[in-house]
Design an enzyme around this catalytic site. Structure first.
Site, PDB file in Angstrom:
ATOM      1  N   ASP A 251       0.952  -0.864   0.151  1.00  0.00           N
ATOM      2  CA  ASP A 251       0.410   0.498  -0.062  1.00  0.00           C
ATOM      3  C   ASP A 251       0.511   1.294  -0.087  1.00  0.00           C
ATOM      4  OD1 ASP A 251      -2.533   1.485   0.197  1.00  0.00           O
ATOM      5  OD2 ASP A 251      -2.331   1.745   3.103  1.00  0.00           O
ATOM      6  N   CYS A 306      -8.224  12.281  -2.814  1.00  0.00           N
ATOM      7  CA  CYS A 306      -6.904  12.941  -3.003  1.00  0.00           C
ATOM      8  C   CYS A 306      -6.307  14.226  -3.217  1.00  0.00           C
ATOM      9  CB  CYS A 306      -6.686  11.579  -3.970  1.00  0.00           C
ATOM     10  SG  CYS A 306      -6.859  10.370  -3.963  1.00  0.00           S
ATOM     11  N   ARG A 402       2.925   5.411   4.038  1.00  0.00           N
ATOM     12  CA  ARG A 402       2.069   5.169   2.405  1.00  0.00           C
ATOM     13  C   ARG A 402       2.666   6.308   0.847  1.00  0.00           C
ATOM     14  NH1 ARG A 402      -3.152   6.411  -0.727  1.00  0.00           N
ATOM     15  NH2 ARG A 402      -3.247   3.951  -1.810  1.00  0.00           N
TER      16      ARG A 402
END
Ligand code: XMP
Length: 490
Positions: A251, A306, A402
């Site tokens: 991830d 995002c 991440r």
């Protein structure tokens, strides 16, 4: 038109709204379109849909429902390694044919005691076993009832049925049902060759499994589950693998980082589970991982929460990203997952046309009943929380790696995501019904009966902004909202 500089001689990259599927001659009724697909070397699903590894989307409850409906849930990793193992085990135990955690009775308990125990444990019958688990009999509510009136202090030994119908580990759901039918019983203890108890099959259990006849299961019949691990989290990968995870998902927001690739290779060596590597978004990144990855996941910044592209100035519009990666991955027979940016079922089927074998969604599922978090009411409307894993809140709860940022000294995160709310949507099964039904319509318009055939046969047309306006509901005031269309998500 000569550019002023070579630097400006740039290719154009496309996303969902830039394209439509060209309708083609068809004999395929949408309901007949087969949605089965392969998402990694050893894992196939019955619908090409995966839920995102986000702490407001996938924990065990949603993963169980995803797999029951034929898809896959990927557990998020903002939890301890022990909790990851527990969530995996919870998914694997759900719907199991053979129950392992069996409530048993001992022959010298009194009928009253065993009745209280069964009530407490919520079961209506129990195998009777001696100290080394040898099956001596079976006792049920029906056996007990007359004793409660006249002989509650009698022993279980007296009240139980001592001719027990048992089966062995190899029993199939069908065989178990036949035994129950033939002997008019509701539970069959599973024994080893020395008649020692190893599990139990119940009528309720067999029937519950039958309700989910499209479920995605492993070779042992347990539901499939994926687990997200940080790019350098070997320990979590090992724990997930030991607990029975089918796929470990590396991830990372930018897996075309050479340290991440080295680590992913190492994790691949260490676990039995398949390893899907992501996220990537270019042909070169695909080339760097296809030799060891069991699958690749595509998406650099398309997600609804995002802000990667705005914050970092970097990213790839999703249709182009998927198509570039798929060009390379298909040469190696490596499955491709399109992750992020899907608002409508039409986007999902466009991602498949671009070359994906399955799609991953976050915002689409965050508002469902099974997603973590509670329902909140604002201005009379119901919502659930949905936040980016790169938002300040989520990074504070772990997982900053991440974004390859986990400097513990640095107290001020540079987030690449926002914290938000999404309308409450009710059960996951209805959301999936709309999503998959829409994707099947897309297959009908293209005339393809299976996902591989659809990938082959589908063609795109480019859409102008006028065409895009024409696509949406226009020049009307919507009076009744459709279950699969909200002008707000546009
Ligand atoms: P959707 O559009 O389905 O996207 O809500 C879910 C996917 O978005 C990614 N993700 C993030 N990307 N900042 C990002 O740039 C974030 O904070 C963030 N959180 C999740 C992720 O790939 C997920 O599956």
């Amino acid at each position: 038109d000569e550019p002023f500089s070579e630097k400006l001689r740039v290719p154009e990259a496309l996303t969902f709204d830039d394209v439509l599927l060209r309708p083609k001659e068809s004999r395929v009724e949408p309901d007949d379109a087969d949605m089965a697909t392969r998402v990694s070397t050893n894992v196939s699903l019955n619908i090409p849909v995966i839920s995102a590894a986000m702490d407001t989307v996938t924990e065990a409850e949603l993963a169980i429902e995803m797999a029951r409906q034929g898809g896959l849930g990927v557990l998020h990793r903002n939890m301890s390694v022990e909790e990851t193992a527990q969530h995996v085990e919870e998914v694997k135990r759900a719907d199991e044919l053979i129950i392992r955690d069996v409530v048993t009775a001992s022959p010298d308990q009194t009928v009253r005691e065993v009745d209280a125990m069964m009530e407490r444990k919520g079961v209506s019958g129990a195998p009777v076993v001696d100290d080394d688990d040898t099956v001596l009999g079976i006792i049920s509510g029906t056996d007990i009832r007359p004793y409660l009136e006249v002989g509650e202090h009698d022993s279980v030994q007296e009240a139980m049925t001592d001719e027990v119908i048992t089966a062995t580990e190899e029993v199939s759901p069908r065989e178990a049902l036949e035994l129950m039918y033939e002997h008019k019983i509701e539970r069959v203890p599973i024994v080893d060759d020395e008649n020692r108890l190893t599990g139990l099959v119940t009528m309720a259990g067999v029937l519950a499994r039958r309700e989910y006849d499209n479920a995605a299961r492993d070779d042992d019949g347990a539901l499939v589950v994926g687990v997200a691990v940080g790019p350098f989290e070997l320990e979590r990968a090992r724990a997930a693998d030991a607990a029975g995870a089918d796929i470990v998902f590396i991830d990372c927001a930018h897996a075309h980082n050479l340290d991440v690739i080295d680590s992913a290779r190492e994790i691949r060596e260490e676990v039995d589970a398949d390893v899907v590597v992501g996220n990537i978004g270019t042909r070169e990144a695909a080339e760097a991982v296809v030799d060891f990855a069991d699958g690749v996941k595509v998406g650099i910044g398309p997600g609804s929460i995002c802000t990667t592209r705005v914050v970092s100035g970097s990213g790839m519009p999703q249709i182009t990203a998927v198509a570039e990666v798929a060009d390379v991955a298909s040469q190696h027979d490596t499955p491709v997952i399109a992750d992020g940016g899907i608002r409508y079922s039409g986007d999902a089927i466009k991602a498949i046309a671009a070359g994906a074998d399955a799609v991953m969604l976050g915002s689409y599922f965050a508002g469902t009943e099974e997603a973590p978090g509670r329902v909140i009411t604002m201005n009379g409307k119901r919502y659930k929380q949905y936040r980016g894993m790169g938002s300040v809140g989520a990074m504070n709860d772990g997982g900053g790696d991440r974004y390859l940022k986990d400097d513990e000294e640095d107290e001020e995160f540079v987030p690449e995501g926002v914290e938000a709310a999404t309308p409450y949507k009710g059960p996951l099964s209805s959301e999936l019904h709309q999503l998959v039904g829409g994707m099947q319509s897309g297959m009908g318009y293209v005339g393809a009966e299976t996902i591989p055939e659809f990938k082959e046969r589908s063609e795109f047309v480019r859409v102008s902004s006028a065409g895009q306006t024409e696509s949406h509901a226009h020049d009307v005031v919507i009076t009744d909202e459709a279950p699969n269309y909200s002008p707000d998500s546009n």
